[in-house]
Design an enzyme around this catalytic site. Structure first.
Site, PDB file in Angstrom:
ATOM      1  N   ASP A  39       0.855  -1.183   0.000  1.00  0.00           N
ATOM      2  CA  ASP A  39       0.000   0.000   0.000  1.00  0.00           C
ATOM      3  C   ASP A  39       0.894   1.238   0.000  1.00  0.00           C
ATOM      4  O   ASP A  39       2.020   1.197   0.502  1.00  0.00           O
ATOM      5  CB  ASP A  39      -0.902  -0.025   1.238  1.00  0.00           C
ATOM      6  N   ARG A  42       0.556   5.097  -4.651  1.00  0.00           N
ATOM      7  CA  ARG A  42       0.079   6.370  -5.197  1.00  0.00           C
ATOM      8  C   ARG A  42       0.591   7.547  -4.373  1.00  0.00           C
ATOM      9  O   ARG A  42       0.978   8.578  -4.932  1.00  0.00           O
ATOM     10  CB  ARG A  42      -1.453   6.364  -5.242  1.00  0.00           C
ATOM     11  N   TRP A  44       3.327   7.624  -2.676  1.00  0.00           N
ATOM     12  CA  TRP A  44       4.754   7.724  -2.956  1.00  0.00           C
ATOM     13  C   TRP A  44       4.983   8.547  -4.214  1.00  0.00           C
ATOM     14  O   TRP A  44       5.844   9.436  -4.246  1.00  0.00           O
ATOM     15  CB  TRP A  44       5.322   6.313  -3.116  1.00  0.00           C
ATOM     16  N   SER A  85      -7.425  -5.667  -6.102  1.00  0.00           N
ATOM     17  CA  SER A  85      -8.653  -6.192  -5.514  1.00  0.00           C
ATOM     18  C   SER A  85      -9.794  -6.103  -6.519  1.00  0.00           C
ATOM     19  O   SER A  85      -9.736  -5.355  -7.502  1.00  0.00           O
ATOM     20  CB  SER A  85      -9.021  -5.404  -4.249  1.00  0.00           C
ATOM     21  N   ASN A  88     -10.972  -2.628  -6.736  1.00  0.00           N
ATOM     22  CA  ASN A  88     -10.161  -1.729  -7.566  1.00  0.00           C
ATOM     23  C   ASN A  88     -10.677  -1.657  -8.996  1.00  0.00           C
ATOM     24  O   ASN A  88     -10.531  -0.632  -9.673  1.00  0.00           O
ATOM     25  CB  ASN A  88      -8.703  -2.201  -7.607  1.00  0.00           C
ATOM     26  N   ARG A  92     -11.036   2.433  -9.194  1.00  0.00           N
ATOM     27  CA  ARG A  92      -9.860   3.176  -9.656  1.00  0.00           C
ATOM     28  C   ARG A  92     -10.169   3.912 -10.952  1.00  0.00           C
ATOM     29  O   ARG A  92     -10.934   3.407 -11.782  1.00  0.00           O
ATOM     30  CB  ARG A  92      -8.680   2.225  -9.887  1.00  0.00           C
ATOM     31  N   ARG A 210       1.420  -5.190   6.163  1.00  0.00           N
ATOM     32  CA  ARG A 210       0.861  -4.115   5.335  1.00  0.00           C
ATOM     33  C   ARG A 210       1.756  -2.893   5.445  1.00  0.00           C
ATOM     34  O   ARG A 210       2.153  -2.494   6.545  1.00  0.00           O
ATOM     35  CB  ARG A 210      -0.560  -3.757   5.766  1.00  0.00           C
ATOM     36  N   LEU A 217      -7.600  -4.681   6.798  1.00  0.00           N
ATOM     37  CA  LEU A 217      -7.397  -5.840   5.939  1.00  0.00           C
ATOM     38  C   LEU A 217      -7.818  -5.598   4.490  1.00  0.00           C
ATOM     39  O   LEU A 217      -7.327  -6.268   3.580  1.00  0.00           O
ATOM     40  CB  LEU A 217      -8.189  -7.037   6.483  1.00  0.00           C
TER      41      LEU A 217
END
Length: 261
Positions: A39, A42, A44, A85, A88, A92, A210, A217
């Protein structure tokens, strides 16, 4: 006070600390199966001023290749990477999703040619574009006979959907053999459900990690992680260091696992 240590000296201290952590680990307390929720890709990219999240996703994919090497070198048997997922696929932006799908396909292809690794998709292919399903299927077929690190790529994955699919599979198999509802009620056990999950036949994850500091989760391995240990790392996905992973393993080794007790 300003840090006056030269970068080379700081790097030496880092390597010495890493070796110290590694020496403290034993195979007796090593997890067999590590699951990773990567995770922060984005965030970053945004922090570094990139105009596209794709830069973060590519950096995250490169870090996951490195992470798999760390696991393999330590003798861990199974690693599951949560890459895309089912949520997503609808949540997204389309341009980001297209980039992410291309990156995952490239990652699957690369991993299938590396070391003696076995690659498997865990998830549904419903809603995935054909180039991605073709890349995942090809990687799985190409590595089917390999005996090294078993890599699960959680793509098109949702934990609740997985459990639903497992129950449908059990009912369909039972019906095909002429079983009754009464028989099904008698034979339905957690072990049977586990056999029909996407990860059927694999050990459940001992440790779930994570990145990015988030502590949730996100519909990941809901059934399999019932007795897992969890470790949350503040670093964003692409910034994960080997020392962060070694600390997670050290923490895991120190815990007394109760398995629900």
């Amino acid at each position: 006070m300003q840090n006056r240590q030269p970068p080379s000296f700081r790097g030496l201290l880092y390597r010495l600390y890493e070796r110290r952590l590694r020496r403290g680990l034993t195979t007796a307390h090593m997890p067999r199966h590590v699951a990773m929720i990567i995770d922060g890709n984005r965030r970053w990219a945004k922090q570094l001023g990139f105009d596209s999240a794709a830069h973060g996703h590519r950096a995250g994919a490169a870090k996951m290749r490195e992470f798999l090497e760390w696991c393999d070198d330590l003798g861990i048997s199974v690693v599951t990477l949560y890459l895309l997922s089912s949520d997503n696929l609808t949540q997204r932006p389309s341009d980001e999703l297209a980039d992410l799908i291309e990156i995952i396909a490239e990652l699957a292809e690369e991993l299938s040619h590396y070391r003696d690794w076995r690659v498997q998709q865990v998830g549904s292919q419903v809603g995935l574009p054909e180039p991605l399903t073709a890349a995942l299927d090809a990687a799985q077929t190409r590595t089917a006979g390999k005996q090294g690190l078993h890599i699960n790529l959680a793509v098109g994955y949702g934990g609740r959907t997985e459990i639903t699919d497992a129950m449908r599979s059990i009912v369909a198999t039972h019906h095909a053999h002429g079983g009754t509802l009464e028989d099904l009620a008698e034979t339905l056990t957690p072990e049977l459900i586990g056999q029909h999950l996407y990860t059927g036949g694999q050990p459940d994850p001992d440790l779930v990690i994570r990145t990015s500091g988030e502590q949730r989760l996100s519909d990941f391995m809901l059934w399999q992680s019932a007795h897992s240990e969890f470790y949350f790392v503040e670093a964003l996905g692409p910034d994960l260091r080997q020392v962060d992973f070694l600390r997670a393993l050290r923490d895991f080794a120190r815990r007394h696992r109760r398995f629900g007790g």
